[in-house]
Design a protein around this motif. Structure first.
Motif, PDB file in Angstrom:
ATOM      1  N   HIS A  64       0.820  -1.216   0.000  1.00  0.00           N
ATOM      2  CA  HIS A  64       0.000   0.000   0.000  1.00  0.00           C
ATOM      3  C   HIS A  64       0.851   1.263   0.000  1.00  0.00           C
ATOM      4  CE1 HIS A  64      -4.072  -1.851   1.376  1.00  0.00           C
ATOM      5  NE2 HIS A  64      -3.365  -2.709   0.679  1.00  0.00           N
ATOM      6  N   SER A  65       2.019   1.215   0.637  1.00  0.00           N
ATOM      7  CA  SER A  65       2.878   2.394   0.678  1.00  0.00           C
ATOM      8  C   SER A  65       3.352   2.764  -0.719  1.00  0.00           C
ATOM      9  CB  SER A  65       4.085   2.151   1.591  1.00  0.00           C
ATOM     10  OG  SER A  65       3.661   1.950   2.925  1.00  0.00           O
ATOM     11  N   PHE A  66       3.659   1.754  -1.534  1.00  0.00           N
ATOM     12  CA  PHE A  66       4.058   2.036  -2.912  1.00  0.00           C
ATOM     13  C   PHE A  66       2.841   2.386  -3.765  1.00  0.00           C
ATOM     14  CE2 PHE A  66       5.193   1.332  -7.279  1.00  0.00           C
ATOM     15  CZ  PHE A  66       6.486   1.806  -7.354  1.00  0.00           C
ATOM     16  N   ARG A  67       1.793   1.657  -3.584  1.00  0.00           N
ATOM     17  CA  ARG A  67       0.577   1.841  -4.395  1.00  0.00           C
ATOM     18  C   ARG A  67       0.034   3.261  -4.291  1.00  0.00           C
ATOM     19  NH1 ARG A  67      -4.192  -2.004  -2.700  1.00  0.00           N
ATOM     20  NH2 ARG A  67      -4.782  -0.199  -1.473  1.00  0.00           N
ATOM     21  N   ASP A  68       0.176   3.870  -3.118  1.00  0.00           N
ATOM     22  CA  ASP A  68      -0.397   5.197  -2.881  1.00  0.00           C
ATOM     23  C   ASP A  68       0.574   6.340  -3.157  1.00  0.00           C
ATOM     24  OD1 ASP A  68      -2.670   3.856  -2.097  1.00  0.00           O
ATOM     25  OD2 ASP A  68      -2.256   3.990   0.051  1.00  0.00           O
ATOM     26  N   LEU A  69       1.744   6.054  -3.718  1.00  0.00           N
ATOM     27  CA  LEU A  69       2.705   7.105  -4.031  1.00  0.00           C
ATOM     28  C   LEU A  69       2.156   8.062  -5.090  1.00  0.00           C
ATOM     29  CD1 LEU A  69       6.135   5.239  -4.422  1.00  0.00           C
ATOM     30  CD2 LEU A  69       5.457   6.743  -2.548  1.00  0.00           C
ATOM     31  N   LYS A  70       2.667   9.299  -5.073  1.00  0.00           N
ATOM     32  CA  LYS A  70       2.388  10.227  -6.164  1.00  0.00           C
ATOM     33  C   LYS A  70       2.962   9.645  -7.456  1.00  0.00           C
ATOM     34  CE  LYS A  70       3.017  14.148  -3.026  1.00  0.00           C
ATOM     35  NZ  LYS A  70       3.861  15.332  -2.728  1.00  0.00           N
ATOM     36  N   PRO A  71       2.299   9.862  -8.588  1.00  0.00           N
ATOM     37  CA  PRO A  71       2.797   9.301  -9.856  1.00  0.00           C
ATOM     38  C   PRO A  71       4.246   9.656 -10.174  1.00  0.00           C
ATOM     39  CG  PRO A  71       0.555  10.066 -10.149  1.00  0.00           C
ATOM     40  CD  PRO A  71       0.976  10.493  -8.766  1.00  0.00           C
ATOM     41  N   VAL A  72       4.662  10.900  -9.893  1.00  0.00           N
ATOM     42  CA  VAL A  72       6.043  11.270 -10.221  1.00  0.00           C
ATOM     43  C   VAL A  72       7.024  10.515  -9.340  1.00  0.00           C
ATOM     44  CG1 VAL A  72       6.078  13.289  -8.682  1.00  0.00           C
ATOM     45  CG2 VAL A  72       7.624  13.195 -10.655  1.00  0.00           C
ATOM     46  N   LEU A 101      15.207  13.804 -16.503  1.00  0.00           N
ATOM     47  CA  LEU A 101      14.369  12.720 -17.016  1.00  0.00           C
ATOM     48  C   LEU A 101      12.915  12.867 -16.594  1.00  0.00           C
ATOM     49  CD1 LEU A 101      16.784   9.701 -16.478  1.00  0.00           C
ATOM     50  CD2 LEU A 101      15.836  10.421 -18.666  1.00  0.00           C
ATOM     51  N   LEU A 102      12.710  13.351 -15.364  1.00  0.00           N
ATOM     52  CA  LEU A 102      11.349  13.458 -14.820  1.00  0.00           C
ATOM     53  C   LEU A 102      10.721  14.824 -15.025  1.00  0.00           C
ATOM     54  CD1 LEU A 102      12.034  11.579 -11.466  1.00  0.00           C
ATOM     55  CD2 LEU A 102      10.696  10.707 -13.392  1.00  0.00           C
ATOM     56  N   ASN A 103      11.515  15.765 -15.555  1.00  0.00           N
ATOM     57  CA  ASN A 103      11.019  17.123 -15.803  1.00  0.00           C
ATOM     58  C   ASN A 103      10.526  17.796 -14.526  1.00  0.00           C
ATOM     59  OD1 ASN A 103      10.602  19.293 -17.484  1.00  0.00           O
ATOM     60  ND2 ASN A 103       8.591  18.631 -18.197  1.00  0.00           N
ATOM     61  N   VAL A 104      11.320  17.671 -13.456  1.00  0.00           N
ATOM     62  CA  VAL A 104      10.998  18.327 -12.190  1.00  0.00           C
ATOM     63  C   VAL A 104      12.127  19.296 -11.849  1.00  0.00           C
ATOM     64  CG1 VAL A 104       9.648  16.383 -11.336  1.00  0.00           C
ATOM     65  CG2 VAL A 104      12.086  16.511 -10.782  1.00  0.00           C
ATOM     66  N   SER A 105      11.857  20.212 -10.952  1.00  0.00           N
ATOM     67  CA  SER A 105      12.834  21.235 -10.586  1.00  0.00           C
ATOM     68  C   SER A 105      13.980  20.628  -9.789  1.00  0.00           C
ATOM     69  CB  SER A 105      12.158  22.334  -9.757  1.00  0.00           C
ATOM     70  OG  SER A 105      13.127  23.221  -9.236  1.00  0.00           O
ATOM     71  N   LEU A 106      15.189  20.943 -10.209  1.00  0.00           N
ATOM     72  CA  LEU A 106      16.367  20.484  -9.476  1.00  0.00           C
ATOM     73  C   LEU A 106      16.572  21.286  -8.204  1.00  0.00           C
ATOM     74  CD1 LEU A 106      18.892  18.660  -9.462  1.00  0.00           C
ATOM     75  CD2 LEU A 106      20.068  20.439 -10.779  1.00  0.00           C
ATOM     76  N   ASN A 107      16.037  22.499  -8.149  1.00  0.00           N
ATOM     77  CA  ASN A 107      16.273  23.382  -7.013  1.00  0.00           C
ATOM     78  C   ASN A 107      15.351  23.099  -5.825  1.00  0.00           C
ATOM     79  OD1 ASN A 107      18.277  24.819  -8.431  1.00  0.00           O
ATOM     80  ND2 ASN A 107      16.703  26.013  -9.494  1.00  0.00           N
ATOM     81  N   SER A 108      14.339  22.280  -6.035  1.00  0.00           N
ATOM     82  CA  SER A 108      13.465  21.901  -4.921  1.00  0.00           C
ATOM     83  C   SER A 108      14.053  20.678  -4.215  1.00  0.00           C
ATOM     84  CB  SER A 108      12.058  21.578  -5.440  1.00  0.00           C
ATOM     85  OG  SER A 108      12.089  20.376  -6.191  1.00  0.00           O
ATOM     86  N   ASN A 109      13.467  20.303  -3.096  1.00  0.00           N
ATOM     87  CA  ASN A 109      13.927  19.100  -2.398  1.00  0.00           C
ATOM     88  C   ASN A 109      13.028  17.908  -2.734  1.00  0.00           C
ATOM     89  OD1 ASN A 109      11.617  19.862  -1.046  1.00  0.00           O
ATOM     90  ND2 ASN A 109      12.475  19.625   1.010  1.00  0.00           N
ATOM     91  N   TYR A 110      12.403  17.964  -3.894  1.00  0.00           N
ATOM     92  CA  TYR A 110      11.420  16.953  -4.287  1.00  0.00           C
ATOM     93  C   TYR A 110      12.037  15.552  -4.323  1.00  0.00           C
ATOM     94  CZ  TYR A 110       7.059  15.526  -6.516  1.00  0.00           C
ATOM     95  OH  TYR A 110       5.848  14.943  -6.771  1.00  0.00           O
ATOM     96  N   LEU A 111      13.195  15.431  -4.974  1.00  0.00           N
ATOM     97  CA  LEU A 111      13.828  14.123  -5.099  1.00  0.00           C
ATOM     98  C   LEU A 111      14.376  13.635  -3.764  1.00  0.00           C
ATOM     99  CD1 LEU A 111      15.719  14.622  -8.493  1.00  0.00           C
ATOM    100  CD2 LEU A 111      13.609  13.330  -8.102  1.00  0.00           C
ATOM    101  N   SER A 112      14.926  14.536  -2.967  1.00  0.00           N
ATOM    102  CA  SER A 112      15.474  14.120  -1.676  1.00  0.00           C
ATOM    103  C   SER A 112      14.360  13.654  -0.736  1.00  0.00           C
ATOM    104  CB  SER A 112      16.272  15.263  -1.038  1.00  0.00           C
ATOM    105  OG  SER A 112      15.462  16.398  -0.813  1.00  0.00           O
ATOM    106  N   ARG A 113      13.185  14.288  -0.800  1.00  0.00           N
ATOM    107  CA  ARG A 113      12.052  13.834   0.030  1.00  0.00           C
ATOM    108  C   ARG A 113      11.581  12.462  -0.415  1.00  0.00           C
ATOM    109  NH1 ARG A 113       7.530  16.443  -0.529  1.00  0.00           N
ATOM    110  NH2 ARG A 113       8.083  17.913  -2.172  1.00  0.00           N
ATOM    111  N   ALA A 114      11.546  12.246  -1.724  1.00  0.00           N
ATOM    112  CA  ALA A 114      11.159  10.926  -2.232  1.00  0.00           C
ATOM    113  C   ALA A 114      12.160   9.868  -1.780  1.00  0.00           C
ATOM    114  CB  ALA A 114      11.062  10.960  -3.750  1.00  0.00           C
ATOM    115  N   ARG A 115      13.455  10.185  -1.886  1.00  0.00           N
ATOM    116  CA  ARG A 115      14.497   9.237  -1.483  1.00  0.00           C
ATOM    117  C   ARG A 115      14.382   8.886  -0.010  1.00  0.00           C
ATOM    118  NH1 ARG A 115      18.095  11.680  -4.755  1.00  0.00           N
ATOM    119  NH2 ARG A 115      18.724  13.128  -3.124  1.00  0.00           N
ATOM    120  N   LYS A 116      14.111   9.906   0.806  1.00  0.00           N
ATOM    121  CA  LYS A 116      13.953   9.657   2.247  1.00  0.00           C
ATOM    122  C   LYS A 116      12.796   8.707   2.502  1.00  0.00           C
ATOM    123  CE  LYS A 116      13.101  12.018   6.651  1.00  0.00           C
ATOM    124  NZ  LYS A 116      12.803  13.312   7.324  1.00  0.00           N
ATOM    125  N   TYR A 117      11.693   8.906   1.791  1.00  0.00           N
ATOM    126  CA  TYR A 117      10.523   8.036   1.952  1.00  0.00           C
ATOM    127  C   TYR A 117      10.853   6.615   1.508  1.00  0.00           C
ATOM    128  CZ  TYR A 117       5.661   6.470   1.702  1.00  0.00           C
ATOM    129  OH  TYR A 117       4.487   5.780   1.895  1.00  0.00           O
TER     130      TYR A 117
END
Length: 256
Positions: A64-72, A101-117
């Motif tokens: 369920h933790s994976f199933r409910d992830l945001k699509p990006v 590759l994902l067309n997301v901002s490099l300056n946000s912490n978006y990827l680091s938050r995903a990695r932490k999760y």
């Protein structure tokens, strides 16, 4: 990987213009692939040794933790599976590459938050890049990625092959579409539903039916979004057509 003069693995923050250049470089080979070969051949794969990476039934449906992830975030994780799979083990990757590759901002912490999760759920094991003495960001080392390798014989796992060239090509051709990560998640889920019925990872049928509740569960998306994804995939040639023969089912024809 990228090294500085001290031999450290680093990655720089990139301008929007440089990110766009990087995207063009990363996808140039796939333009050649499309012109010369059908994009769903497993062996055509950007010079890579393995033409596919696996997705598991337990990953898309039971967890369920994976199933409910945001699509990006799902797309980010699929990329981690792909890179770990093709390297057959640990690899280094800059956030700049994933952001492009994902067309997301490099300056946000978006990827680091995903990695932490991902780390908190035990799906990945990493060695964080952090910053070098010169203020450059080192590439992250991904030591282990769950679900990245096919199961051993006799494991009894239900899984499907995701054709790597087609997956990367989807990232390329859909990147300017609204909510295009949703569409890729729908495509991967259709693939898994079709192939995992067989359970051996190989290709199922080109035409098949999908239970509406199942596709909504695997994608964590509304039926309206799923239908829009079907329309986009049909327009781009990844499915031949789709209809609703019954209230509770979709029929997919000529699935790539």
């Amino acid at each position: 990987m990228f090294l500085n003069q001290g031999g450290e693995i680093v990655g720089k923050s990139l301008s929007d213009e440089r990110q766009e250049e990087l995207v063009k470089e990363m996808f140039a080979e796939f333009d050649k692939i499309k012109k010369s070969h059908p994009i769903n051949h497993y062996y055509i794969d950007y010079g890579m040794r393995l033409g596919f990476f696996p997705v598991y039934w337990e990953q898309l449906n039971d967890n369920h933790s994976f199933r409910d992830l945001k699509p990006v975030w799902k797309c980010y994780y699929f990329l981690l599976q792909s890179f770990f799979n093709v390297n057959e083990g640990p690899f280094y990757k800059r956030d700049a590459d994933f952001a492009s590759l994902l067309n997301v901002s490099l300056n946000s912490n978006y990827l680091s938050r995903a990695r932490k999760y991902f780390s908190e759920n035990g799906w990945i094991n990493i060695r964080s890049g952090g910053l070098s003495g010169g203020g450059q960001r080192r590439a992250t080392e991904y030591l282990n990625v769950k679900w990245a390798m096919p199961p051993s014989k006799g494991e009894g796992k239900r899984w499907a092959k995701v054709d790597r060239a087609t997956f990367y090509y989807l990232l390329k051709v859909l990147r300017d579409k609204p909510r295009y990560h949703d569409i890729i998640v729908v495509w991967v889920s259709l693939l898994a539903i079709n192939l995992s019925k067989i359970g051996n990872g190989f290709k199922g049928t080109n035409s098949f039916t999908v239970n509406k509740r199942d596709i909504a569960t695997y994608t964590n998306q509304s039926q309206q979004k799923i239908k829009k994804a079907f329309d986009c995939l049909e327009n781009e040639g990844f499915i031949g057509s789709w209809i609703e023969p019954k209230l509770n089912r979709y029929y997919i024809e000529d699935f790539v």
